[in-house]
Design an enzyme around this catalytic site. Sequence first.
Site, PDB file in Angstrom:
ATOM      1  N   GLU A 127       1.075  -1.171   0.038  1.00  0.00           N
ATOM      2  CA  GLU A 127       0.088   0.152  -0.088  1.00  0.00           C
ATOM      3  C   GLU A 127       0.983   1.117   0.121  1.00  0.00           C
ATOM      4  OE1 GLU A 127      -2.939  -0.105   3.471  1.00  0.00           O
ATOM      5  OE2 GLU A 127      -3.615  -1.978   2.626  1.00  0.00           O
ATOM      6  N   GLY A 131       4.563  -0.941   2.685  1.00  0.00           N
ATOM      7  CA  GLY A 131       5.430  -1.802   1.787  1.00  0.00           C
ATOM      8  C   GLY A 131       5.915  -2.871   2.681  1.00  0.00           C
ATOM      9  N   GLY A 242       7.353 -17.282  -2.839  1.00  0.00           N
ATOM     10  CA  GLY A 242       7.403 -16.232  -3.997  1.00  0.00           C
ATOM     11  C   GLY A 242       8.895 -15.793  -4.126  1.00  0.00           C
ATOM     12  N   ARG A 243       9.431 -15.859  -2.945  1.00  0.00           N
ATOM     13  CA  ARG A 243      10.980 -15.029  -3.020  1.00  0.00           C
ATOM     14  C   ARG A 243      11.891 -15.999  -3.575  1.00  0.00           C
ATOM     15  NH1 ARG A 243       9.803 -13.024   3.282  1.00  0.00           N
ATOM     16  NH2 ARG A 243       8.927 -10.976   2.379  1.00  0.00           N
ATOM     17  N   GLN A 336      29.880  -2.684 -18.195  1.00  0.00           N
ATOM     18  CA  GLN A 336      31.282  -2.250 -17.948  1.00  0.00           C
ATOM     19  C   GLN A 336      32.159  -3.191 -19.254  1.00  0.00           C
ATOM     20  OE1 GLN A 336      31.819   0.304 -16.328  1.00  0.00           O
ATOM     21  NE2 GLN A 336      34.160   0.413 -16.917  1.00  0.00           N
ATOM     22  N   GLU A 363       8.946  -8.184  -3.477  1.00  0.00           N
ATOM     23  CA  GLU A 363       8.775  -9.449  -2.617  1.00  0.00           C
ATOM     24  C   GLU A 363       9.631  -9.740  -1.408  1.00  0.00           C
ATOM     25  OE1 GLU A 363       7.450 -13.066  -4.615  1.00  0.00           O
ATOM     26  OE2 GLU A 363       6.740 -11.915  -6.284  1.00  0.00           O
ATOM     27  N   GLU A 367      16.701  -5.629   2.863  1.00  0.00           N
ATOM     28  CA  GLU A 367      16.854  -5.135   4.009  1.00  0.00           C
ATOM     29  C   GLU A 367      15.773  -6.204   4.789  1.00  0.00           C
ATOM     30  OE1 GLU A 367      16.506  -3.137   1.469  1.00  0.00           O
ATOM     31  OE2 GLU A 367      18.512  -2.075   1.891  1.00  0.00           O
TER      32      GLU A 367
END
Length: 380
Positions: A127, A131, A242-243, A336, A363, A367
Amino acid sequence: MNFSLSEEQLMIQQAARDFAQNELLPGVIERDDAQEFPTKQVEQMGELGFMGMMVDSKYGGSGLDTVSYALVMEELSKIDASSSVIVSVNNSLVCWGLETYGNEEQKQKYLTKLATGEIIGAFCLSEPEAGSDATSQKTTAIDKGDHYILNGTKNWITNGSSADVYLVIAQTDREKAHRGINALIVEKGMEGFEIGPKENKLGIRGSDTHSLLFNDVKVPKENRIGEDGFGFKFAMKTLAGGRIGIAAQALGIAAGAYELALKYSKERKAFGTEISNHQAIAFKLADMHTKIEAARFLVYKAAWDKDQGNNYDLSGAMAKLYASEVAMETTIEAVQIHGGNGFVKDYHVERLMRDAKITQIYEGTSEIQKIVISRSVIKA
Ligand code: CAA
């Protein structure tokens, strides 16, 4: 210990690789530029069984394991991460959640169509003001007896306008905090449900990301997933799987960029030799290759944990954290190595670099993964 893939897994990996080369690669630059949803390709992926990979065949799915799913995500993401996120959300967040926690009626009504790709789904947790802090849901689902009245706004929703079915997380009883949250199945077209404008994004531009607005939407009680108050746990459990999908996506982005950089470095000449002969480039390739392989082990291990029935909260979080960091680092190095060519669209690596960034955010940000990992290791 066995590091080999089964024959079936190798076959599925090859099928995804071929599909990505033949169907996703053509037009990928143009779709990214125009923010064009890959409608035809999603249809094809439905036909190939990629939209409901882990769903039981009795609901129209492919009945495959999570390792196969990770392999497919990796292959698709090497070429087109916009398409792979559509697959990931439909498989991990929508189909898995419905198959695991939905009732038989919900499975017959929604899962059978989602698993075949006839329709696609979206998962609506984030939202404007919730988050990472997912327990602070402001969207409300007020209990009115045989239905809920849904009000609020959801943000950054993948498949926002292309989905037909939305799993919406909302607060029913604020006093119960996260234990007063429910997960509701909302259909496109329900009165009061409006799709906000499309986000103009840095990466994965072919997938459609929208805010969603719910204004007194009447959602029948039979559309609630699980018991009253199960919504937050539903979201957490669903996101844990999901991760793994997003970790596999990050791995694929990294591997795709590395393969392009390796090829380029063996063709491009500078100072009288191919640039791969310069140690400055060779060492970059060594680092990229090593980190990708380490990420791959973490991703496959997390998928394997899920298939074995082991807890995968920790292994999934570690896989996502590490693979997304490797995706970002590797894509920057791939640009690069390509030098000036890396900065222009035709060489694909600048797109992969832009696509990599979101894997550190959605997802569960890096952190958040560190919160999950540190809590798990400290508790153990
Ligand atoms: N499985 C089951 N239950 C879990 C769980 C898990 N993995 N993680 C937490 N819970 C339960 C806890 O047990 C607790 O319940 P009880 O009190 O009943 O025991 C409840 O959830 C709250 O847990 P915490 O006290 O740990 O909650 P917290 O406020 O400290 O936050 C968090 C935990 C892990 C940080 C969580 O808020 C989180 O994961 N945040 C990130 C959300 C996220 O990933 N958002 C991404 C949006 S979706 C998206 O990006 C989709 C897309 O379109 C691509």
